[in-house]
Design an enzyme around this catalytic site. Structure first.
Site, short mmCIF file in Angstrom:
data_model
loop_
_atom_site.label_atom_id
_atom_site.label_comp_id
_atom_site.label_asym_id
_atom_site.label_seq_id
_atom_site.Cartn_x
_atom_site.Cartn_y
_atom_site.Cartn_z
N TRP A 200 0.80 -1.23 0.00
CA TRP A 200 0.00 0.00 0.00
C TRP A 200 0.83 1.28 0.00
O TRP A 200 0.29 2.35 -0.22
CB TRP A 200 -0.92 0.01 1.25
CG TRP A 200 -0.16 -0.29 2.51
CD1 TRP A 200 -0.06 -1.51 3.12
CD2 TRP A 200 0.63 0.61 3.29
NE1 TRP A 200 0.75 -1.42 4.23
CE2 TRP A 200 1.19 -0.13 4.36
CE3 TRP A 200 0.93 1.97 3.20
CZ2 TRP A 200 2.03 0.45 5.32
CZ3 TRP A 200 1.76 2.54 4.15
CH2 TRP A 200 2.30 1.78 5.19
N LYS A 224 -2.23 -8.46 -7.78
CA LYS A 224 -3.01 -8.39 -6.54
C LYS A 224 -2.49 -7.20 -5.74
O LYS A 224 -1.47 -7.29 -5.06
CB LYS A 224 -2.90 -9.66 -5.70
CG LYS A 224 -4.00 -9.69 -4.64
CD LYS A 224 -3.61 -10.35 -3.35
CE LYS A 224 -2.79 -9.52 -2.44
NZ LYS A 224 -3.47 -8.32 -1.88
N GLU A 227 -5.15 -4.57 -0.38
CA GLU A 227 -6.58 -4.29 -0.15
C GLU A 227 -6.75 -2.90 0.47
O GLU A 227 -7.85 -2.36 0.49
CB GLU A 227 -7.20 -5.36 0.74
CG GLU A 227 -7.46 -6.67 0.03
CD GLU A 227 -6.20 -7.39 -0.40
OE1 GLU A 227 -5.18 -7.31 0.30
OE2 GLU A 227 -6.23 -8.02 -1.48
N SER A 278 6.17 -7.17 3.17
CA SER A 278 6.89 -7.52 4.40
C SER A 278 7.78 -8.75 4.20
O SER A 278 7.50 -9.61 3.36
CB SER A 278 5.89 -7.79 5.52
OG SER A 278 5.10 -8.91 5.18
N GLY A 282 6.99 -12.34 2.33
CA GLY A 282 7.95 -12.70 1.28
C GLY A 282 8.51 -14.10 1.49
O GLY A 282 8.64 -14.89 0.55
N GLU A 299 11.04 -7.95 -2.95
CA GLU A 299 11.55 -6.67 -2.47
C GLU A 299 10.94 -6.49 -1.09
O GLU A 299 9.76 -6.17 -0.96
CB GLU A 299 11.18 -5.57 -3.46
CG GLU A 299 12.08 -4.37 -3.38
CD GLU A 299 11.53 -3.36 -2.41
OE1 GLU A 299 11.93 -3.43 -1.22
OE2 GLU A 299 10.71 -2.53 -2.81
N CYS A 333 10.38 1.34 2.37
CA CYS A 333 11.37 0.36 2.80
C CYS A 333 12.79 0.90 2.70
O CYS A 333 13.73 0.29 3.20
CB CYS A 333 11.21 -0.93 2.01
SG CYS A 333 10.99 -0.62 0.28
N GLU A 430 12.18 -2.69 11.39
CA GLU A 430 11.81 -1.60 10.50
C GLU A 430 10.69 -0.79 11.17
O GLU A 430 9.64 -1.34 11.51
CB GLU A 430 11.32 -2.21 9.18
CG GLU A 430 11.17 -1.21 8.07
CD GLU A 430 10.81 -1.89 6.75
OE1 GLU A 430 10.10 -2.91 6.78
OE2 GLU A 430 11.23 -1.38 5.70
P1 ADP Z 1 2.53 -4.61 4.65
O1 ADP Z 1 2.72 -4.94 6.08
O2 ADP Z 1 3.44 -3.59 4.12
O3 ADP Z 1 1.10 -4.43 4.25
P2 ADP Z 1 2.36 -7.24 3.60
O4 ADP Z 1 3.48 -8.14 3.27
O5 ADP Z 1 1.42 -7.66 4.67
O6 ADP Z 1 3.05 -5.86 3.89
O7 ADP Z 1 1.49 -6.93 2.31
C1 ADP Z 1 2.02 -6.75 1.04
C2 ADP Z 1 1.12 -7.42 0.02
O8 ADP Z 1 1.11 -8.82 0.29
C3 ADP Z 1 -0.34 -6.95 0.10
O9 ADP Z 1 -0.90 -6.93 -1.19
C4 ADP Z 1 -0.97 -8.05 0.93
O10 ADP Z 1 -2.37 -8.17 0.72
C5 ADP Z 1 -0.24 -9.27 0.39
N1 ADP Z 1 -0.28 -10.45 1.25
C6 ADP Z 1 -0.36 -10.51 2.59
N2 ADP Z 1 -0.38 -11.80 2.99
C7 ADP Z 1 -0.30 -12.57 1.88
C8 ADP Z 1 -0.25 -13.96 1.61
N3 ADP Z 1 -0.29 -14.88 2.58
N4 ADP Z 1 -0.16 -14.36 0.33
C9 ADP Z 1 -0.10 -13.48 -0.67
N5 ADP Z 1 -0.13 -12.16 -0.49
C10 ADP Z 1 -0.23 -11.69 0.76
#
Ligand code: ADP
Length: 529
Positions: A200, A224, A227, A278, A282, A299, A333, A430
Site C-alpha cells: 500500500w 493483486k 486491499e 513484508s 515474502g 523486495e 522500505c 523496521e
Molecule cells: P505490509 O505490512 O506492508 O502491508 P504485507 O506483506 O502484509 O506488507 O502486504 C504486502 C502485500 O502482500 C499486500 O498486497 C498483501 O495483501 C499481500 N499479502 C499478505 N499476505 C499474503 C499472503 N499470505 N499471500 C499473498 N499475499 C499476501
C-alpha cells in the site's frame, strides 16, 4: 475550509475497516457514504467523471464483481471515512484471471517488441496526462501529501516509459562455437504469466515497476494490489486498457490475500511471482513457490542505516537524512531507520536535525503545505508507539515529538530520539513511521559494524566529505543501494533491490528486465553440410 476539513476528520470514526461484507454495495451509492470532506467529495466527482474511479476487478478485459458479491471497504486513512468498496475475491476469481493471462500470453508474447513498446508508451502518456487525478486517488486511499502523491505517479510512470524503450533491447547472443559445424545461439524469451503482489505504500509505482518490464518482455500479469489501496491499481489498469494493451494481458484481483496468494502459487500456469511487501510474507511466498519451482523476485523490508561522519557537510546531512526518514511519513522500505552520528558532530547534528523536523507540517494530505500525512492505519500507529515505549524503557530520550499528533486518528508527531542503543526495537526492526532514532558512534569501523548488524540489506546512506571514505564505506556496506551525501536515490534507470533478507532480484534499469526473461540456448548442429 481546510480548518473545517481537519476538525471534521478528528470527529470521524477512527475505525479503519478492511472487512469482507456479504452485502454488495453498488458503486454509485457506496462512494463516500460517510461524512466526507468537501475536498474529498470534489476529488471523487472529478475522478468519477474521468472514469478512473473503478470499483471492480479486471479479468480478461472485463470489470467484474466478486462471484459471491462480497466487498471490501476502502477507507481514507486521514479521516477513517469509507472511500469506496471493491470486490472481495478469492481462489475462483484468481484462477479465472490466471486462465485469462495464460491464454493471452500465447498472443502477447508473439507481438513484436515495437508493438509492445508502442502500447507501453501510450500507457505512459496516459499516466502522465492523468497524474493529478491519480495523485488525488493515492492521497485519498493512502494518505500521502498530494504533491508527494503526484510525484509518485511521475516516478511510477517513468518505469513504463523506461521499459517501453528497453523492450527493443532484449538482445540475445551468438556464442563462438567449440566445434566448427555448430552455431550456438542464446534467445531471450518472456517467462510467462506473472503474479504481481504489491503493498500500500506506493499504490501505483510498485505496480508499474513490475508490470512495465513484465509486459515489455512479453509476459502477462495477474496483479493483486494491497486491499488498503486497490483504487489506484484499478485506475492504472483502466489506463492500460485505454492505451490499447489487449484484454487479458493485465488482470487485477483483490480480496482474500492468502487465498489469492495460494492460488497464484499453486498454479503451474503462473511461472513467476514478483512481490513487494513484508519480509514475513515474502518468506511465505518463497517457500510456497518451491512446490512448482516458480521464479521469485522479492523486495522486502529494510533497516536502513544513515551514517553521518564528523567530516560531513552538516546542511547536506540534515537535508538528506530528513528527506529519506520522513518521506511518506516514514513508510517506505528505503526510509532511514537508524541515524548513526559520529561523536564530534553528534550534538550539532541532533540540534539542526530536530529544528528541521519541527518545521514539518502534519495533516490531511489534501491541505496545502502539509508534508506529513497520516500513517496507513491504527495498527501502524500502535506499532510505532510500542517501539517508542520500548526505547524509553531502555533509556532512550525524546528530543522531539514522541506521541500521537493532536489531530488524532492515525497522525503521529514527527519524532527524534537520542541515546538509542542497538538492542532497542527502533534499531532492530523496521519502524515504518516518523520516528528518527539517533545512535552515537566513535570510529568508522564501529559505524560499519553497527550498520551491518542486521538481517536486512536494502538501502544505506552515508554523509561524508572524504571521497576515499565514501568509496571505502560504500564497498563494505552489506546493502543493495547506497546513497552518498544523498537521501533520495530511487530512479527508474538504476537497480533497486536488497541483500540478505531484504530480497532477491532487482527492479528498474536494464537489470530489471532480466527478472522477466528466460535464457534459452539453441545449438545448431551439422552446419557444414
Ligand atoms: P505490509 O505490512 O506492508 O502491508 P504485507 O506483506 O502484509 O506488507 O502486504 C504486502 C502485500 O502482500 C499486500 O498486497 C498483501 O495483501 C499481500 N499479502 C499478505 N499476505 C499474503 C499472503 N499470505 N499471500 C499473498 N499475499 C499476501
Amino acid at each position: 475550509m481546510m480548518r473545517r476539513l481537519l476538525s471534521s476528520t478528528i470527529a470521524a470514526s477512527p475505525t479503519i475497516s478492511l472487512i469482507c461484507r456479504s452485502s454488495h454495495i453498488h458503486r454509485s451509492s457506496a462512494i463516500f457514504c460517510r461524512q466526507m470532506s468537501s475536498t474529498a467529495e470534489d476529488v471523487a466527482m472529478r475522478l468519477k467523471s474521468s472514469g478512473l474511479l473503478r470499483s471492480q476487478g479486471l479479468i480478461a478485459g472485463k470489470w467484474i464483481e466478486a462471484y459471491d458479491k462480497k466487498v471490501i471497504e476502502v477507507t481514507n486513512p486521514a479521516t477513517g471515512n469509507v472511500v469506496s468498496t471493491v470486490p472481495c475475491m478469492g481462489a475462483k476469481e484468481t484462477n479465472d484471471a490466471i486462465s485469462a493471462a495464460y491464454e493471452t500470453f500465447s498472443t502477447w508474447s508473439k507481438t513484436t517488441a515495437a508493438e509492445r513498446s508502442k502500447c507501453l508508451r501510450k500507457w505512459y502518456d496516459l499516466l502522465i496526462a492523468h497524474k493529478e487525478e491519480l495523485g488525488q486517488l493515492i492521497t485519498l486511499e493512502q494518505g500521502k501529501p498530494l504533491k508527494e502523491a503526484i510525484g509518485e505517479v511521475a516516478y511510477g510512470a517513468s518505469f513504463v516509459e523506461y521499459f517501453s524503450e528497453e523492450a527493443k533491447r532484449m538482445y540475445g547472443d551468438i556464442i563462438p562455437a567449440p566445434l566448427s559445424d555448430r552455431r550456438l545461439l542464446v534467445l531471450k524469451q518472456p517467462v510467462g504469466v506473472v503474479g504481481v503482489i504489491t503493498p500500500w505504500n506506493f499504490p501505483l509505482a510498485m505496480i508499474t515497476r513490475k508490470v512495465g518490464p513484465a509486459l515489455a518482455s512479453g509476459c502477462t500479469v495477474v496483479i493483486k494490489p494491497s486491499e488498503l489501496t486497490p483504487l489506484t491499481a484499478l485506475a492504472t489498469a483502466e489506463l492500460s486498457i485505454q492505451a490499447g494493451i489487449p484484454p487479458g494481458v493485465v488482470n487485477v484481483v483483490m480480496g482474500n490475500a492468502s487465498e489469492i496468494g495460494n492460488s497464484l502459487l499453486a498454479s503451474t500456469q503462473v511461472r513467476k511471482i514478483t512481490f513487494t511487501g513484508s519480509t514475513a510474507v515474502g518468506k511465505k511466498l518463497m517457500a510456497g513457490a518451491a512446490n512448482t519451482v516458480k521464479r521469485v523476485s522479492l523486495e522486502l523490508g529494510g533497516n536502513a542505516p544513515c551514517i553521518v561522519f564528523d567530516d560531513a557537510d552538516l546542511d547536506v546531512a540534515v537535508k538528506g537524512s530528513l528527506a529519506s526518514k520522513f518521506r511518506n511519513s516514514g513508510q517506505t522500505c528505503v526510509c532511514v531507520n537508524r541515524i548513526l552520528v559520529q561523536e564530534g558532530i553528534y550534538e550539532k547534528f541532533a540540534s539542526a536535525f530536530s529544528k528541521a523536523v519541527e518545521k514539518l507540517q502534519v495533516g490531511d494530505g489534501f491541505v496545502d503545505g502539509v508534508v506529513q500525512g497520516p500513517l496507513i492505519n491504527e495498527a501502524a500507529v500502535q506499532k510505532v508507539e510500542s517501539f517508542v515505549e520500548d526505547a524509553i524503557s531502555k533509556g532512550a530520550k525524546i528530543l522531539l515529538g514522541g506521541r500521537r499528533h493532536n489531530l488524532g486518528m492515525t497522525f503521529y508527531e514527527p519524532t527524534v530520539m537520542t541515546d538509542v542503543k542497538s538492542d532497542m526495537l527502533l534499531s532492530r526492526e523496521e519502524i515504518f513511521g516518523p520516528v528518527a532514532p539517533l545512535l552515537p558512534f566513535k570510529t568508522e569501523e564501529e559505524a560499519i559494524r553497527m550498520a551491518n548488524d542486521t538481517n536486512a540489506g536494502l538501502a544505506a546512506y552515508i554523509f561524508t566529505s572524504n571521497v576515499q571514505r565514501s568509496w571505502r564505506v560504500s564497498e563494505v556496506l552489506e546493502y543493495g543501494i547506497v546513497g552518498v551525501n544523498e537521501g533520495l536515490v530511487s530512479t527508474e534507470v538504476a537497480p533497486f533491490g536488497g541483500f540478505k533478507e531484504s530480497g532477491i532480484g532487482r527492479e528498474g534499469s536494464k537489470y530489471g528486465m532480466d527478472e522477466y526473461v528466460e535464457v534459452k540456448y539453441v545449438c545448431l548442429g551439422n552446419m557444414n553440410g
